[in-house]
Design a protein around this motif. Structure first.
Motif, PDB file in Angstrom:
ATOM      1  N   GLN A 156      37.264  46.742  45.149  1.00  0.00           N
ATOM      2  CA  GLN A 156      36.487  46.306  46.317  1.00  0.00           C
ATOM      3  C   GLN A 156      35.719  45.033  45.966  1.00  0.00           C
ATOM      4  OE1 GLN A 156      33.712  49.241  47.720  1.00  0.00           O
ATOM      5  NE2 GLN A 156      33.561  48.375  49.765  1.00  0.00           N
ATOM      6  N   THR A 157      35.471  44.216  46.972  1.00  0.00           N
ATOM      7  CA  THR A 157      34.598  43.055  46.858  1.00  0.00           C
ATOM      8  C   THR A 157      33.440  43.248  47.826  1.00  0.00           C
ATOM      9  OG1 THR A 157      36.400  41.562  46.263  1.00  0.00           O
ATOM     10  CG2 THR A 157      34.393  40.556  47.105  1.00  0.00           C
ATOM     11  N   VAL A 158      32.212  43.275  47.298  1.00  0.00           N
ATOM     12  CA  VAL A 158      31.047  43.603  48.124  1.00  0.00           C
ATOM     13  C   VAL A 158      29.902  42.645  47.818  1.00  0.00           C
ATOM     14  CG1 VAL A 158      31.632  46.045  48.352  1.00  0.00           C
ATOM     15  CG2 VAL A 158      30.276  45.266  46.415  1.00  0.00           C
ATOM     16  N   LEU A 159      28.791  42.844  48.517  1.00  0.00           N
ATOM     17  CA  LEU A 159      27.571  42.080  48.299  1.00  0.00           C
ATOM     18  C   LEU A 159      27.870  40.577  48.310  1.00  0.00           C
ATOM     19  CD1 LEU A 159      25.994  44.298  45.496  1.00  0.00           C
ATOM     20  CD2 LEU A 159      25.540  44.386  47.953  1.00  0.00           C
ATOM     21  N   TRP A 160      28.666  40.157  49.303  1.00  0.00           N
ATOM     22  CA  TRP A 160      29.120  38.778  49.389  1.00  0.00           C
ATOM     23  C   TRP A 160      28.125  37.947  50.188  1.00  0.00           C
ATOM     24  CZ3 TRP A 160      30.631  35.389  53.332  1.00  0.00           C
ATOM     25  CH2 TRP A 160      31.362  34.254  52.918  1.00  0.00           C
ATOM     26  N   ALA A 161      27.859  36.737  49.688  1.00  0.00           N
ATOM     27  CA  ALA A 161      27.021  35.777  50.408  1.00  0.00           C
ATOM     28  C   ALA A 161      27.797  34.474  50.531  1.00  0.00           C
ATOM     29  CB  ALA A 161      25.709  35.541  49.666  1.00  0.00           C
TER      30      ALA A 161
END
Length: 442
Positions: free
Chosen positions: A256-261
């Motif tokens: 997963q790829t999360v906490l993206w800004a």
């Protein structure tokens, strides 16, 4: 018996690397850094003059010619709601929790041949209850994309700046997160209910993104700031392999790829009106939300081995989530901010601010439910300046307090498919943020 034990073991192994859903942005991006930044509506790229410049504009760390350090506490209380026509327990609404965290920073102007020219700084945010939490929420479950668990991550930043002339400074820095990678291999002995061999490895790998800033002071009381921050994210990939000799093997992969800004470009201007003891600041931020990646968890379970092949099952019992990533359809945004600060008394600062953040998310009328709303954000705060009670340094100590009220404009969604199990919904609410910090210069 062998297959049942293998599946049970795989479930246990998955629990070792399980995650607690999708979130975006960082707490600094959405709410601000330090009570002064919150109170001024985040319009800080031009007027910043302490260690918080590490985030707001790394070039501005050359502005104070003193060591600056401090720490603060931020509390965020989401008061959000999703009103739904259908209340299917298989597709419940997921609402964000209350969060708290500690921010900190330190700024140091170098001396000697670099006196008043070169400065270094660090800053960061530490969640109060956990260093990092990654949620893997199904994209069909109604969830607030911008607020779900963005504060559950450790954020570190560092910057260096050079004062080219008395009116121009340039600087750069990095934002640091950490990717989670690893693997687990478990060799099962079915006859005695034990493992022949276990191999588990999980590690954090630093992930960085750049920051650049320019700070201009062309006239007395006038400051101009330009800042660019690269996108940040936290990714993890944790495969688990469970085997029973050569008879059975189950490979599970969680990624997963999360906490993206997003990439953000900010331009700000501030001006000090001496006759009124007033600082006025404004800025605009362009954010590339159109590049937001799929935040949903990617899962696969691959059965293999002699027993599976003998039964002719092959790929028939393999399990995986969507082969193609979710197309979010987000759009870039432009956020406008304004803030004022009154300095009429030597011991008091009074502040207020406002900004409008349009949502990057389209209406969730399809099968996904990543909810977001246009946000009107009003804030205010005060700063108290007093002598150091410990008399360690002659310079005063400052205590800052701020409160921020984020109002999410109500949004109503009518699903394209009338048989959709989630159904039509209306979402909105507000988020309350409180911050207090103690800082000192010498």
């Amino acid at each position: 018996m062998t297959a049942a034990r293998l599946v049970a073991t795989a479930a246990l192994a998955s629990a070792l690397v399980a995650w607690d859903g999708a979130a975006a942005g960082s707490t600094f991006d959405v709410f601000g850094f330090h009570p002064r930044g919150l109170a001024l509506g985040g319009a800080m790229s031009a007027p910043v003059d302490d260690y918080t410049a590490t985030y707001y504009n790394p070039a501005a760390i050359t502005v104070p010619k003193q060591v600056s350090f401090g720490a603060g506490l931020t509390l965020t209380a989401p008061l959000l709601a999703v009103d739904r026509i259908r209340q299917d327990p298989e597709y419940p609404t997921v609402l964000p929790d209350t969060h708290a965290g500690v921010s900190f920073g330190w700024l140091y102007p170098l001396g000697g041949i670099f006196k008043d020219k070169l400065a270094l700084s660090i800053a960061g945010y530490l969640p109060a209850t956990r260093i990092v939490r990654v949620e893997g929420i199904d994209p069909q479950l109604p969830q607030f994309y911008m607020y779900q668990n963005l504060q559950d991550k450790l954020l570190l930043q560092g910057a260096v700046a050079w004062e080219v002339t008395p009116w121009l400074s340039v600087g750069g820095g990095v934002q640091i997160l950490a990717d989670l990678v690893g693997h687990a291999e478990l060799n099962l002995n079915v006859l005695n209910g034990s493992f022949r061999r276990t191999d588990l490895s999980v590690e954090l790998q630093p992930s960085t993104s750049p920051m650049l800033g320019v700070h201009l002071r062309p006239a007395r009381g006038l400051a101009i700031g330009l800042t660019w921050r690269g996108s940040t994210s936290l990714s993890f990939d944790l495969p688990v392999l469970v085997t029973e000799g050569e008879a059975l093997a189950l490979a599970i992969e969680v990624a997963q790829t999360v906490l993206w800004a997003p990439d953000q470009l900010t331009f700000g201007v501030s001006y000090e009106v001496d006759d009124l003891d007033l600082l006025v600041t404004t800025e605009a931020t362009y954010a590339q939300w159109s590049r937001a990646p799929d935040p949903s968890p990617r899962l696969s379970a691959d059965f293999s081995g002699g027993l599976v092949d003998a039964l002719g099952l092959g790929q028939a019992i393999d399990i995986s989530t969507r082969a193609n990533p979710v197309e979010l359809g987000f759009v870039d945004t432009l956020v406008g901010r304004v803030g004022v600060e009154w300095r009429g008394l030597p011991w008091l600062r009074a502040r207020g601010g406002y900004f409008f953040r349009p949502t990057p998310a389209p209406r969730q009328t399809g099968w996904t439910a990543y909810l977001d709303n246009d946000a009107h954000v009003v804030s205010g705060g005060v700063g108290f300046v007093f002598d150091d009670p410990l008399e360690v340094h002659p310079n005063p100590v400052e205590v800052d307090l701020a409160a921020q009220w984020t109002v999410l404009a109500r949004r109503t969604l009518y699903r394209d498919d009338p048989r959709d199990p989630v159904g039509d919904m209306s979402h909105g609410g507000s988020v309350l943020t409180f911050s207090v910090a103690l800082s000192h210069r010498y």
